[in-house]
Design an enzyme around this catalytic site. Structure first.
Site, mmCIF file in Angstrom:
data_model
loop_
_atom_site.group_PDB
_atom_site.id
_atom_site.type_symbol
_atom_site.label_atom_id
_atom_site.label_comp_id
_atom_site.label_asym_id
_atom_site.label_seq_id
_atom_site.Cartn_x
_atom_site.Cartn_y
_atom_site.Cartn_z
ATOM 1 N N GLN A 13 0.834 -1.210 0.000
ATOM 2 C CA GLN A 13 0.000 0.000 0.000
ATOM 3 C C GLN A 13 0.876 1.271 0.000
ATOM 4 O OE1 GLN A 13 -3.577 1.268 2.766
ATOM 5 N NE2 GLN A 13 -1.689 1.850 3.801
ATOM 6 N N THR A 124 6.007 2.454 13.861
ATOM 7 C CA THR A 124 4.565 2.261 13.970
ATOM 8 C C THR A 124 4.035 2.580 15.366
ATOM 9 O OG1 THR A 124 2.925 0.481 14.166
ATOM 10 C CG2 THR A 124 5.191 -0.194 14.276
ATOM 11 N N GLU A 126 2.248 0.702 16.879
ATOM 12 C CA GLU A 126 2.259 -0.562 17.631
ATOM 13 C C GLU A 126 3.400 -0.586 18.651
ATOM 14 O OE1 GLU A 126 0.287 -3.650 17.529
ATOM 15 O OE2 GLU A 126 -1.093 -2.136 16.832
ATOM 16 N N TYR A 148 4.900 -8.675 16.199
ATOM 17 C CA TYR A 148 5.100 -7.581 15.239
ATOM 18 C C TYR A 148 5.632 -6.343 15.964
ATOM 19 C CZ TYR A 148 3.800 -3.689 12.137
ATOM 20 O OH TYR A 148 3.815 -2.541 11.376
ATOM 21 N N LYS A 152 9.310 -4.432 15.738
ATOM 22 C CA LYS A 152 9.393 -3.022 15.320
ATOM 23 C C LYS A 152 10.092 -2.165 16.384
ATOM 24 C CE LYS A 152 7.273 -2.654 11.196
ATOM 25 N NZ LYS A 152 7.716 -1.873 10.030
HETATM 26 P P1 NAP Z 1 1.940 -3.827 3.061
HETATM 27 O O1 NAP Z 1 0.908 -3.311 2.125
HETATM 28 O O2 NAP Z 1 1.714 -5.141 3.746
HETATM 29 O O3 NAP Z 1 3.320 -3.909 2.250
HETATM 30 C C1 NAP Z 1 4.435 -4.592 2.780
HETATM 31 C C2 NAP Z 1 5.498 -4.703 1.711
HETATM 32 O O4 NAP Z 1 6.622 -5.408 2.264
HETATM 33 C C3 NAP Z 1 5.078 -5.475 0.453
HETATM 34 O O5 NAP Z 1 5.605 -4.824 -0.676
HETATM 35 C C4 NAP Z 1 5.748 -6.826 0.645
HETATM 36 O O6 NAP Z 1 6.034 -7.485 -0.554
HETATM 37 C C5 NAP Z 1 7.041 -6.381 1.312
HETATM 38 N N1 NAP Z 1 7.736 -7.492 1.980
HETATM 39 C C6 NAP Z 1 7.241 -8.355 2.892
HETATM 40 N N2 NAP Z 1 8.176 -9.224 3.269
HETATM 41 C C7 NAP Z 1 9.303 -8.921 2.578
HETATM 42 C C8 NAP Z 1 10.609 -9.462 2.523
HETATM 43 N N3 NAP Z 1 10.976 -10.527 3.251
HETATM 44 N N4 NAP Z 1 11.516 -8.877 1.717
HETATM 45 C C9 NAP Z 1 11.165 -7.817 0.944
HETATM 46 N N5 NAP Z 1 9.940 -7.270 0.934
HETATM 47 C C10 NAP Z 1 9.018 -7.818 1.753
HETATM 48 O O7 NAP Z 1 2.233 -2.778 4.210
HETATM 49 P P2 NAP Z 1 1.936 -1.185 4.261
HETATM 50 O O8 NAP Z 1 0.629 -0.984 4.909
HETATM 51 O O9 NAP Z 1 2.230 -0.599 2.940
HETATM 52 O O10 NAP Z 1 3.032 -0.721 5.322
HETATM 53 C C11 NAP Z 1 4.335 -0.312 4.909
HETATM 54 C C12 NAP Z 1 5.258 -0.328 6.125
HETATM 55 O O11 NAP Z 1 4.761 0.557 7.119
HETATM 56 C C13 NAP Z 1 5.387 -1.673 6.815
HETATM 57 O O12 NAP Z 1 6.706 -1.747 7.308
HETATM 58 C C14 NAP Z 1 4.419 -1.594 7.978
HETATM 59 O O13 NAP Z 1 4.814 -2.451 9.012
HETATM 60 C C15 NAP Z 1 4.566 -0.141 8.355
HETATM 61 N N6 NAP Z 1 3.404 0.522 8.976
HETATM 62 C C16 NAP Z 1 2.187 0.470 8.360
HETATM 63 C C17 NAP Z 1 1.128 1.170 8.919
HETATM 64 C C18 NAP Z 1 -0.238 1.167 8.270
HETATM 65 O O14 NAP Z 1 -1.210 1.528 8.958
HETATM 66 N N7 NAP Z 1 -0.345 0.826 7.001
HETATM 67 C C19 NAP Z 1 1.308 1.908 10.098
HETATM 68 C C20 NAP Z 1 2.572 1.945 10.669
HETATM 69 C C21 NAP Z 1 3.629 1.262 10.091
HETATM 70 P P3 NAP Z 1 5.000 -8.516 -1.246
HETATM 71 O O15 NAP Z 1 4.042 -7.657 -2.032
HETATM 72 O O16 NAP Z 1 5.878 -9.361 -2.067
HETATM 73 O O17 NAP Z 1 4.304 -9.255 -0.130
HETATM 74 O O1 G4F Z 2 -6.621 -3.534 10.944
HETATM 75 P P1 G4F Z 2 -5.779 -4.221 11.935
HETATM 76 O O2 G4F Z 2 -5.359 -5.604 11.618
HETATM 77 O O3 G4F Z 2 -4.553 -3.255 12.200
HETATM 78 P P2 G4F Z 2 -3.509 -3.132 13.407
HETATM 79 O O4 G4F Z 2 -3.413 -4.391 14.182
HETATM 80 O O5 G4F Z 2 -3.849 -1.892 14.151
HETATM 81 O O6 G4F Z 2 -2.132 -2.958 12.624
HETATM 82 C C1 G4F Z 2 -2.002 -2.044 11.541
HETATM 83 O O7 G4F Z 2 -1.656 -0.773 12.031
HETATM 84 C C2 G4F Z 2 -0.370 -0.709 12.679
HETATM 85 C C3 G4F Z 2 -0.189 0.739 13.142
HETATM 86 O O8 G4F Z 2 -0.812 0.907 14.392
HETATM 87 C C4 G4F Z 2 0.695 -1.110 11.692
HETATM 88 F F1 G4F Z 2 1.913 -1.029 12.293
HETATM 89 C C5 G4F Z 2 0.449 -2.527 11.219
HETATM 90 O O9 G4F Z 2 1.408 -2.859 10.216
HETATM 91 C C6 G4F Z 2 -0.941 -2.574 10.589
HETATM 92 O O10 G4F Z 2 -0.926 -1.783 9.423
HETATM 93 O O11 G4F Z 2 -6.545 -4.287 13.349
HETATM 94 C C7 G4F Z 2 -7.047 -3.127 13.980
HETATM 95 C C8 G4F Z 2 -7.889 -3.538 15.175
HETATM 96 C C9 G4F Z 2 -7.244 -4.585 16.082
HETATM 97 O O12 G4F Z 2 -7.454 -4.250 17.434
HETATM 98 C C10 G4F Z 2 -7.979 -5.872 15.764
HETATM 99 O O13 G4F Z 2 -8.063 -6.789 16.858
HETATM 100 O O14 G4F Z 2 -9.101 -4.147 14.677
HETATM 101 C C11 G4F Z 2 -9.365 -5.319 15.438
HETATM 102 N N1 G4F Z 2 -10.168 -6.226 14.623
HETATM 103 C C12 G4F Z 2 -11.451 -6.625 14.920
HETATM 104 N N2 G4F Z 2 -11.868 -7.505 14.018
HETATM 105 C C13 G4F Z 2 -9.790 -6.881 13.528
HETATM 106 C C14 G4F Z 2 -10.862 -7.685 13.130
HETATM 107 N N3 G4F Z 2 -8.642 -6.817 12.812
HETATM 108 C C15 G4F Z 2 -8.549 -7.572 11.688
HETATM 109 N N4 G4F Z 2 -7.442 -7.499 10.959
HETATM 110 N N5 G4F Z 2 -9.568 -8.404 11.289
HETATM 111 C C16 G4F Z 2 -10.742 -8.493 11.969
HETATM 112 O O15 G4F Z 2 -11.643 -9.259 11.607
#
Ligand code: NAP
Ligand code: G4F
Length: 326
Positions: A13, A124, A126, A148, A152
């Protein structure tokens, strides 16, 4: 002079939105992708011909060194991760390897090949986990609640350590949840908006979820990648919270999403499955973005009601198309 950026996680994403932003700003963009048996380039299909794809994996040190030697970036954005908290309980070792050790591999590869490159680490909210205060800021203590989060935290401190030990420009963006139509289907926001769209198009009767009381500070991903870029344009490195400053529960998100298709009694369409509860969950996250707003001139514009609208509309359209082509 054209700047060069190296982006890990470019197929995800954030990586895909960041690559778009960097291209618009005139960067030469190198995106690292890992070898998969079937291609996973849907998010970058529209810009594939403009970015240099370079293979590598966060678990393979030599691939990172080679990728950096070939791309010679000015800016490195490390967005690659096993990013789903739920999976981290079932795959803790892999999560630690990719999200924790992988960051040290990348930092060390940068130190030996491009020590002057700036490094951005996808930290993050988290990290805060069982948070001791609301809202959470750069000074809130860490208490991760999942493999996770633990990985991090390790990565966060590795970045601080490389900064302090070797004088490298390494910054942690402590980003709160951010979503979009490109969000993975397993995350709660997307499970809801996809579920609402399928119910609306009569392909499903209900959505099954876990903890409905969890609260998150949800923002809009394209705005958050802009914050990442701004962090890398600062004079010196540092760690910043990026958030909206507002928090909503999963129930709030459900209510707003169902309202988009004219359903008011959303509870009739939701089932709770205990198997979706996590061994330990993060109850409430709400960020204080004051420091970032001041130093970056950045502010979250899209709040949850508008975010829900964007995501439901996109899923309604996608499900309609898929139905049409069945
Ligand atoms: P995402 O959509 O799950 O994308 C993760 C990316 O990492 C994908 O391109 C995936 O490749 C790649 N990847 C996974 N394992 C790998 C490996 N072993 N070697 C190389 N690439 C690998 O996650 P996102 O939501 O864009 O998040 C981006 C980053 O921000 C992540 O580090 C996440 O933990 C962090 N983050 C996200 C949020 C959020 O709310 N979205 C908030 C805080 C921090 P494939 O496509 O091949 O699987
Ligand atoms: O959408 P979630 O899986 O996101 P979560 O766990 O907050 O993690 C995401 O945000 C983090 C930043 O704070 C990133 F670092 C991480 O990589 C990721 O992008 O869950 C959000 C909440 C949780 O409390 C979960 O228990 O929603 C609750 N939930 C309730 N029902 C669910 C569900 N989560 C998921 N995934 N699926 C459910 O059915």
């Amino acid at each position: 002079m054209t700047k060069t950026a190296f982006v890990t996680g470019v197929t995800g994403q954030d990586g895909s939105y960041l690559a778009e932003l960097l291209l618009k700003k005139g960067y030469a963009v190198y995106g690292m992708i890992r070898r998969l048996s079937s291609p996973n380039t849907r998010n970058i299909a529209h810009i594939m011909d403009q970015i240099h794809l370079i293979d590598g994996d966060m678990t393979d040190q030599s691939s990172l060194i080679t990728a950096l030697m070939e791309s010679k970036p000015d800016e490195i954005y490390n967005l690659a991760a096993q990013s789903f908290v739920g999976t981290s309980f079932r795959q803790p070792v892999l999560t630690a390897d990719v999200n924790g050790l992988g960051v040290v591999r990348l930092l060390d590869a940068a130190r030996s090949t491009v020590p002057d490159a700036k490094v951005y680490q996808a930290s993050t909210s988290e990290l805060f986990g069982k948070a001791t205060e609301i809202p959470q800021s750069e000074t809130t203590p860490f208490h991760p609640r999942s493999p996770y989060g633990v990985a991090k935290v390790f990565a966060y401190w590795a970045c601080v350590n490389y900064r302090e030990s070797y004088g490298m420009y390494v910054s942690n963006g402590i980003l709160f949840n951010h979503e979009s139509p490109r969000r993975g289907m397993e995350f709660v926001t997307r499970r809801i908006t996809n579920g609402v769209a399928r119910i609306h198009h009569k392909l499903a009767k209900h959505i099954t979820l876990g903890n409905l009381d969890a609260k998150r500070d949800w923002g809009y991903a394209p705005e958050y990648v802009d914050a990442m870029w701004r962090m890398m344009q600062q004079k010196g490195p540092g760690d910043l919270v990026i958030a909206t400053g507002e928090t909503y529960s999963v129930r709030d998100f459900l209510r707003l999403a169902f309202a988009e298709v004219g359903i008011e009694d959303y509870e009739a369409y939701v089932k709770v499955d205990e198997k979706l509860l996590r061994p330990a969950d993060v109850h409430t996250l709400c960020g204080n973005p004051a420091k970032a707003e001041k130093s970056l001139g950045w502010k979250a514009k899209t709040k949850v009601p508008e975010l829900v609208k964007i995501m439901v509309e996109a899923d309604l359209e996608r499900v309609k198309e898929e139905r049409h082509h069945r």
